[in-house]
Design a protein around this motif. Sequence first.
Motif, PDB file in Angstrom:
ATOM      1  N   ALA A  33     -16.131 -21.441 -80.498  1.00 19.02           N
ATOM      2  CA  ALA A  33     -14.764 -20.999 -80.228  1.00 19.02           C
ATOM      3  C   ALA A  33     -14.629 -20.437 -78.821  1.00 19.02           C
ATOM      4  CB  ALA A  33     -14.335 -19.947 -81.248  1.00 19.02           C
ATOM      5  N   GLY A  34     -15.751 -20.295 -78.116  1.00 17.91           N
ATOM      6  CA  GLY A  34     -15.706 -19.731 -76.773  1.00 17.91           C
ATOM      7  C   GLY A  34     -16.148 -20.686 -75.685  1.00 17.91           C
ATOM      8  N   ILE A  35     -16.353 -21.973 -76.013  1.00 20.82           N
ATOM      9  CA  ILE A  35     -16.777 -22.936 -74.997  1.00 20.82           C
ATOM     10  C   ILE A  35     -15.949 -24.210 -75.063  1.00 20.82           C
ATOM     11  CG2 ILE A  35     -19.145 -22.053 -74.867  1.00 20.82           C
ATOM     12  CD1 ILE A  35     -20.033 -24.416 -76.586  1.00 20.82           C
ATOM     13  N   VAL A  36     -15.882 -24.903 -73.939  1.00 23.49           N
ATOM     14  CA  VAL A  36     -15.176 -26.181 -73.823  1.00 23.49           C
ATOM     15  C   VAL A  36     -16.038 -27.113 -72.976  1.00 23.49           C
ATOM     16  CG1 VAL A  36     -12.846 -25.209 -74.039  1.00 23.49           C
ATOM     17  CG2 VAL A  36     -13.945 -25.326 -71.782  1.00 23.49           C
ATOM     18  N   MET A  37     -15.567 -28.343 -72.803  1.00 22.59           N
ATOM     19  CA  MET A  37     -16.223 -29.280 -71.891  1.00 22.59           C
ATOM     20  C   MET A  37     -15.409 -29.360 -70.602  1.00 22.59           C
ATOM     21  SD  MET A  37     -17.427 -32.386 -74.415  1.00 22.59           S
ATOM     22  CE  MET A  37     -18.415 -33.193 -73.147  1.00 22.59           C
ATOM     23  N   VAL A  38     -16.095 -29.415 -69.482  1.00 23.59           N
ATOM     24  CA  VAL A  38     -15.457 -29.555 -68.173  1.00 23.59           C
ATOM     25  C   VAL A  38     -15.819 -30.931 -67.635  1.00 23.59           C
ATOM     26  CG1 VAL A  38     -15.280 -28.630 -65.837  1.00 23.59           C
ATOM     27  CG2 VAL A  38     -15.605 -27.070 -67.768  1.00 23.59           C
ATOM     28  N   LEU A  39     -14.809 -31.766 -67.385  1.00 22.05           N
ATOM     29  CA  LEU A  39     -15.021 -33.128 -66.914  1.00 22.05           C
ATOM     30  C   LEU A  39     -14.637 -33.238 -65.447  1.00 22.05           C
ATOM     31  CD1 LEU A  39     -13.326 -35.080 -69.869  1.00 22.05           C
ATOM     32  CD2 LEU A  39     -15.611 -34.062 -69.792  1.00 22.05           C
ATOM     33  N   ASN A  40     -15.431 -33.985 -64.686  1.00 21.78           N
ATOM     34  CA  ASN A  40     -15.078 -34.224 -63.288  1.00 21.78           C
ATOM     35  C   ASN A  40     -15.228 -35.699 -62.959  1.00 21.78           C
ATOM     36  OD1 ASN A  40     -17.747 -34.770 -61.729  1.00 21.78           O
ATOM     37  ND2 ASN A  40     -18.231 -32.952 -62.965  1.00 21.78           N
ATOM     38  N   TYR A  76     -11.268 -30.558 -75.128  1.00 20.55           N
ATOM     39  CA  TYR A  76     -11.638 -30.003 -76.428  1.00 20.55           C
ATOM     40  C   TYR A  76     -11.039 -30.896 -77.506  1.00 20.55           C
ATOM     41  CZ  TYR A  76      -6.875 -28.076 -76.525  1.00 20.55           C
ATOM     42  OH  TYR A  76      -5.513 -27.932 -76.500  1.00 20.55           O
ATOM     43  N   PRO A  77     -11.614 -30.920 -78.699  1.00 24.67           N
ATOM     44  CA  PRO A  77     -11.065 -31.743 -79.772  1.00 24.67           C
ATOM     45  C   PRO A  77      -9.809 -31.112 -80.352  1.00 24.67           C
ATOM     46  CG  PRO A  77     -12.988 -30.555 -80.538  1.00 24.67           C
ATOM     47  CD  PRO A  77     -12.887 -30.293 -79.066  1.00 24.67           C
ATOM     48  N   GLY A  78      -8.746 -31.900 -80.430  1.00 20.40           N
ATOM     49  CA  GLY A  78      -7.486 -31.430 -80.990  1.00 20.40           C
ATOM     50  C   GLY A  78      -7.360 -31.798 -82.457  1.00 20.40           C
ATOM     51  N   PRO A  79      -6.149 -31.805 -82.985  1.00 15.99           N
ATOM     52  CA  PRO A  79      -5.929 -32.175 -84.390  1.00 15.99           C
ATOM     53  C   PRO A  79      -6.499 -33.547 -84.702  1.00 15.99           C
ATOM     54  CG  PRO A  79      -3.955 -31.195 -83.451  1.00 15.99           C
ATOM     55  CD  PRO A  79      -4.904 -31.401 -82.316  1.00 15.99           C
ATOM     56  N   GLY A  80      -7.202 -33.640 -85.822  1.00 13.41           N
ATOM     57  CA  GLY A  80      -7.826 -34.904 -86.193  1.00 13.41           C
ATOM     58  C   GLY A  80      -8.961 -35.303 -85.277  1.00 13.41           C
TER      59      GLY A  80
END
Length: 249
Positions: A33-40, A76-80
């Motif tokens: 709940a405290g991390i995401v992915m950063v894309l470049n 981040y993954p959203g609904p579904g």
Amino acid sequence: MIAAAAAALLVVLGTGRAEAIVGPSSEASGEAAGIVMVLNHSGRTAGFCTGVVIAPDVIMTAAHCVPEGADLRVHYPGPGQNPVLLPVEAVARHPDYRPDAIRTRERSIDLAIIRLSAPLPDRFTPMRLSATDGVKPGLPFTMTGYGVTREGDGSSSGRPRRTTLQARAPLSGVLLWAEDSARHGSGACTGDSGAPVMAEGSTTVTALVLWSAGRAGRQCGDLTQALWLGPQKAWIDQILISWGVAPAF
């Protein structure tokens, strides 16, 4: 173009620097709940890292994850489980960051803070930061990242994993060196740059993963390097306050 490139990257997720957790690890729960992915994405190159949520619209990661001139998105993954890609509004790289530090052998503070164009959903919980003093070899730390679980296999990334590593020499006031004392090959790998490191049993972030090394020509599974956040508190607070955000320490 960035949306298409990012969508392709989400399928491959195997490019970029060799800095996710290989070896023994477990599915992350609360830390996710405290991390995401950063894309470049820049030209024909693309990469991904892990980012630490420190405010609803502010992410901390390694500076090499957000290179100058690159198109950036936070995923981040959203609904579904459908992928959500948020644009980045602003990037602050530490003034002592040197992109060519390895080649030039300069001291570099590989740290960046990014501001999103919109807040993350309420299910994300900003992580608090903390300084750590008196680290001794063998002290356990937990790291959680989105990187690959099999070196060179991009399809093994994209799910948050956690593992426990132990501090080792050389002891430094700038960097944490950590290893899998059981020698089972656990450690950071591609996609784990920017991942949070916490003292075992703690929920506050004390360091940020930067780099990894392996044995016998491999890039992962032997040594994990992270940046202590305590010495960077003044700069982190300065950026957050300038953005109207409460300090994270």
